[in-house]
Design a protein around this motif. Structure first.
Motif, PDB file in Angstrom:
ATOM      1  N   GLN A   1      38.839  40.555  48.536  1.00 28.52           N
ATOM      2  CA  GLN A   1      39.619  41.558  47.717  1.00 28.52           C
ATOM      3  C   GLN A   1      40.342  42.398  48.614  1.00 28.52           C
ATOM      4  O   GLN A   1      39.922  43.228  49.556  1.00 28.52           O
ATOM      5  N   PRO A   2      41.732  42.377  48.530  1.00 28.06           N
ATOM      6  CA  PRO A   2      42.545  43.429  49.392  1.00 28.06           C
ATOM      7  C   PRO A   2      42.442  44.629  48.944  1.00 28.06           C
ATOM      8  O   PRO A   2      43.777  45.428  48.827  1.00 28.06           O
ATOM      9  N   VAL A   3      41.497  45.370  48.945  1.00 26.87           N
ATOM     10  CA  VAL A   3      41.406  46.885  48.440  1.00 26.87           C
ATOM     11  C   VAL A   3      42.417  47.971  49.139  1.00 26.87           C
ATOM     12  O   VAL A   3      43.226  48.404  48.493  1.00 26.87           O
ATOM     13  N   VAL A   4      42.409  47.902  50.471  1.00 24.58           N
ATOM     14  CA  VAL A   4      43.228  48.823  51.249  1.00 24.58           C
ATOM     15  C   VAL A   4      44.577  48.571  51.073  1.00 24.58           C
ATOM     16  O   VAL A   4      45.373  49.458  50.621  1.00 24.58           O
TER      17      VAL A   4
ATOM     18  N   SER B   1      49.250  39.389  37.783  1.00 21.46           N
ATOM     19  CA  SER B   1      49.037  37.855  38.143  1.00 21.46           C
ATOM     20  C   SER B   1      49.996  37.460  39.204  1.00 21.46           C
ATOM     21  O   SER B   1      50.744  36.605  39.285  1.00 21.46           O
ATOM     22  N   SER B   2      49.658  37.906  40.535  1.00 19.57           N
ATOM     23  CA  SER B   2      50.164  37.631  41.727  1.00 19.57           C
ATOM     24  C   SER B   2      49.292  37.584  42.950  1.00 19.57           C
ATOM     25  O   SER B   2      48.057  37.877  42.714  1.00 19.57           O
TER      26      SER B   2
ATOM     27  N   CYS C   1      44.116  30.453  45.628  1.00 18.74           N
ATOM     28  CA  CYS C   1      44.113  31.766  45.320  1.00 18.74           C
ATOM     29  C   CYS C   1      43.847  32.014  44.075  1.00 18.74           C
ATOM     30  O   CYS C   1      43.859  31.169  43.027  1.00 18.74           O
ATOM     31  N   THR C   2      43.124  33.116  43.581  1.00 17.85           N
ATOM     32  CA  THR C   2      42.494  33.318  42.036  1.00 17.85           C
ATOM     33  C   THR C   2      43.541  33.547  41.199  1.00 17.85           C
ATOM     34  O   THR C   2      43.347  33.494  40.068  1.00 17.85           O
ATOM     35  N   ARG C   3      44.721  33.863  41.674  1.00 19.78           N
ATOM     36  CA  ARG C   3      45.578  34.609  40.576  1.00 19.78           C
ATOM     37  C   ARG C   3      47.004  33.471  40.403  1.00 19.78           C
ATOM     38  O   ARG C   3      47.898  33.794  39.652  1.00 19.78           O
ATOM     39  N   ILE C   4      47.262  32.939  41.551  1.00 14.25           N
ATOM     40  CA  ILE C   4      48.766  32.051  41.492  1.00 14.25           C
ATOM     41  C   ILE C   4      48.108  30.665  41.706  1.00 14.25           C
ATOM     42  O   ILE C   4      47.180  30.228  42.365  1.00 14.25           O
TER      43      ILE C   4
ATOM     44  N   TRP D   1      34.576  33.083  43.726  1.00 15.19           N
ATOM     45  CA  TRP D   1      36.053  33.317  43.419  1.00 15.19           C
ATOM     46  C   TRP D   1      35.878  34.285  42.045  1.00 15.19           C
ATOM     47  O   TRP D   1      35.842  33.922  41.033  1.00 15.19           O
ATOM     48  N   PRO D   2      36.150  35.634  42.213  1.00 10.51           N
ATOM     49  CA  PRO D   2      36.214  36.572  41.291  1.00 10.51           C
ATOM     50  C   PRO D   2      37.541  36.319  40.293  1.00 10.51           C
ATOM     51  O   PRO D   2      38.406  36.266  40.579  1.00 10.51           O
TER      52      PRO D   2
END
Length: 500
Positions: A383-386, A405-406, A425-428, A470-471
């Motif tokens: 997860q790209p938190v920062v 959704s990107s 990727c989880t959303r694309i 894969w969340p």
């Protein structure tokens, strides 16, 4: 110190360096003549795969021999815990160990410097003494407490903002000469050494020393070009072809400066008679994107300019020359260094089939997804938190709504061979490429008859094997952690300037 059974080891990471900007990989470029000279006595690998596209998880993998999901040092939990490091193993084997860097992730507060007898991060925002002392203790306390982990990304965001403000006007001098000076002093004082060096010049923002800027980016004002990748990635800032040319010129100038400094270190080892007895590893932890796939920097993607990194290794048991047939995972460098040093892995044990010194390198005798396991390398992007929080800040300031959704909100993974690559990727939608014929990854094969379904299967089998997931959500949500923080911790953060 006891006698060591192996050789000295110099391990150099060129932070954020793309293969295609180096003379070693493109002889038409004149950026890195020192590395080109070094390549004459080293193996040069065309297909080295980084386990992630950013510093923290890659260095944790280099230091533990584990994949990101195994060592757990990710953006959700930016702290290496419970793993014995390469430096700890070499120290136990009788080596003097040192780590010199100007990268804020390679410090005591992430525990990446565990096992080093001497280390300095040369980080201009906070002195090493602070990062090794009260902040390191605070950071560990936060990461040991589940309710406080989310504040970690807020601290890093603030550090990045401070760095951005300092460097916006061309400030923030390179620390590379100091890193090299310190490394030279260390090896001169050591009989048997393991020296790890990270050089940060090629990381944004680019403000190269004047002689190099004049050569590679003449007339370019580094304070006028876009130096913030989030502004471009969220759509708040456009960059035309001319500006991309200027940005790449500044980047090349940074490479040339690093190369000169590396030449100073290599020359010193040769003049003092240490070169022949020293194993030398030079690689990048990840690369950089300059507009490819609509991205700038090294966030929100795992395309080849980010994860197919340069790698050069000098050792008597490794034949010099260009190697375009062998797939190498940077995770394997942990085992290669242990092997070169004649040391045991006190954490992850030495696996000969993962050492570049072995005649049986990557002959695992196993398959994954119907492919020979040794032919496949894997990449994880948690997860790209920062980056996501910074991106949202830039977007919000510009009145831009980000599409959830990107790719910005996606977790990603990839499987790569020397010829093919599959990205999930989880959303694309997933992507797949024949990187042998399409090195720019311009035409996806996903959903076509040419889709490498075996690589897709291998990726999901790998994810299951390292106990990853894969969340459904990857939004970097950290909850109301500050509301749950005790008064003493809040006061310490205020003292450090993190809370106002």
């Amino acid at each position: 110190m006891t006698d060591t059974a192996g050789e000295n080891v110099l391990f150099v990471v060129l932070d954020t360096v793309r293969k295609d900007r180096l003379t070693v990989y493109d002889e038409d470029r004149e950026t890195t003549p020192c590395l080109a000279e070094f390549a004459a006595e080293a193996a040069v690998f065309e297909h080295a795969v980084a386990p992630a596209p950013w510093t923290l998880p890659v260095h944790a993998s280099l230091f533990t021999g584990l994949y990101p999901s195994e060592h757990g040092a990710t953006q959700e939990d930016p702290y290496l815990d419970g793993a014995t490091t390469l430096a700890e193993s070499l120290s136990a084997a009788g080596y003097d160990t040192a780590c010199y860097s100007s990268n804020a992730w390679i410090t005591s507060y992430t525990n990446l410097t565990a096992g080093y007898d001497d280390h300095d991060n040369f980080f201009q925002i906070m002195p090493s003494e602070l990062l090794s002392g009260p902040l390191a203790t605070l950071w560990k306390t936060m990461n040991d407490n589940g309710t406080l982990r989310g504040v970690a990304d807020r601290l890093v965001q603030l550090g990045n903002r401070m760095h951005e403000q300092l460097a916006a006007g061309g400030g923030g001098d390179t620390k590379t000469p100091q890193v090299i000076d310190r490394t030279i002093d260390f090896v001169d004082d050591s009989e048997n050494f393991f020296a790890f060096v990270n050089l940060m010049d090629a990381h944004l923002p680019y403000h190269p020393p004047e002689p190099y800027a004049e050569e590679f980016a003449p007339g370019v004002d580094s304070t006028e070009v876009c130096q913030n990748s989030k502004e471009f990635n969220c759509g708040a800032r456009e960059i035309d072809d001319a500006e991309w040319t200027d940005i790449r010129g500044l980047y090349d100038a940074e490479l040339a400066h690093m190369d000169d400094q590396l030449d100073r270190l290599f020359t010193h080892l040769k003049e003092t008679g240490r070169w022949a007895e020293t194993t030398v590893v030079v690689c990048a932890d990840h690369g950089e994107l300059f507009g490819e796939h609509g991205l700038y920097g090294h966030e929100f993607g795992i395309y080849d300019p980010l994860v197919n990194v340069p790698l050069l290794v000098k050792h008597p048991d490794i034949e010099p020359g260009r190697n375009d047939e062998t797939l190498v995972e940077l995770v394997d460098l942990y085992h290669t260094v242990l092997d070169a040093a004649g040391a045991e892995g006190r954490g992850e044990p030495l696996a000969p089939t993962r050492s570049l010194l072995s005649a049986d390198y990557r002959e695992f005798g196993a398959e994954i997804g119907g492919r020979d396991r040794g032919d496949v390398g894997f990449v994880e992007y948690h997860q790209p938190v920062v980056e996501l929080r910074q991106l949202e800040g830039k977007a919000g300031a510009a009145g831009i709504d980000l599409d959830e959704s990107s790719r910005f909100y996606s977790r990603m993974g990839a499987a790569r061979t020397t010829a093919e690559k599959y990205i999930h990727c989880t959303r694309i939608p997933d992507e797949a490429y024949h990187v042998g014929r399409d090195p720019g990854e311009t035409t996806t094969l996903a959903g076509t008859d040419a889709e490498p379904t075996g690589l897709r299967d291998a990726l999901f089998e790998f994810v299951e094997g390292v106990d990853a997931t894969w969340p459904d959500e990857a939004d970097g949500a950290d909850g109301e952690v500050l509301d749950e923080m005790d008064d003493e911790t809040k006061a310490r953060l205020e003292d450090l300037g993190y809370l106002g």
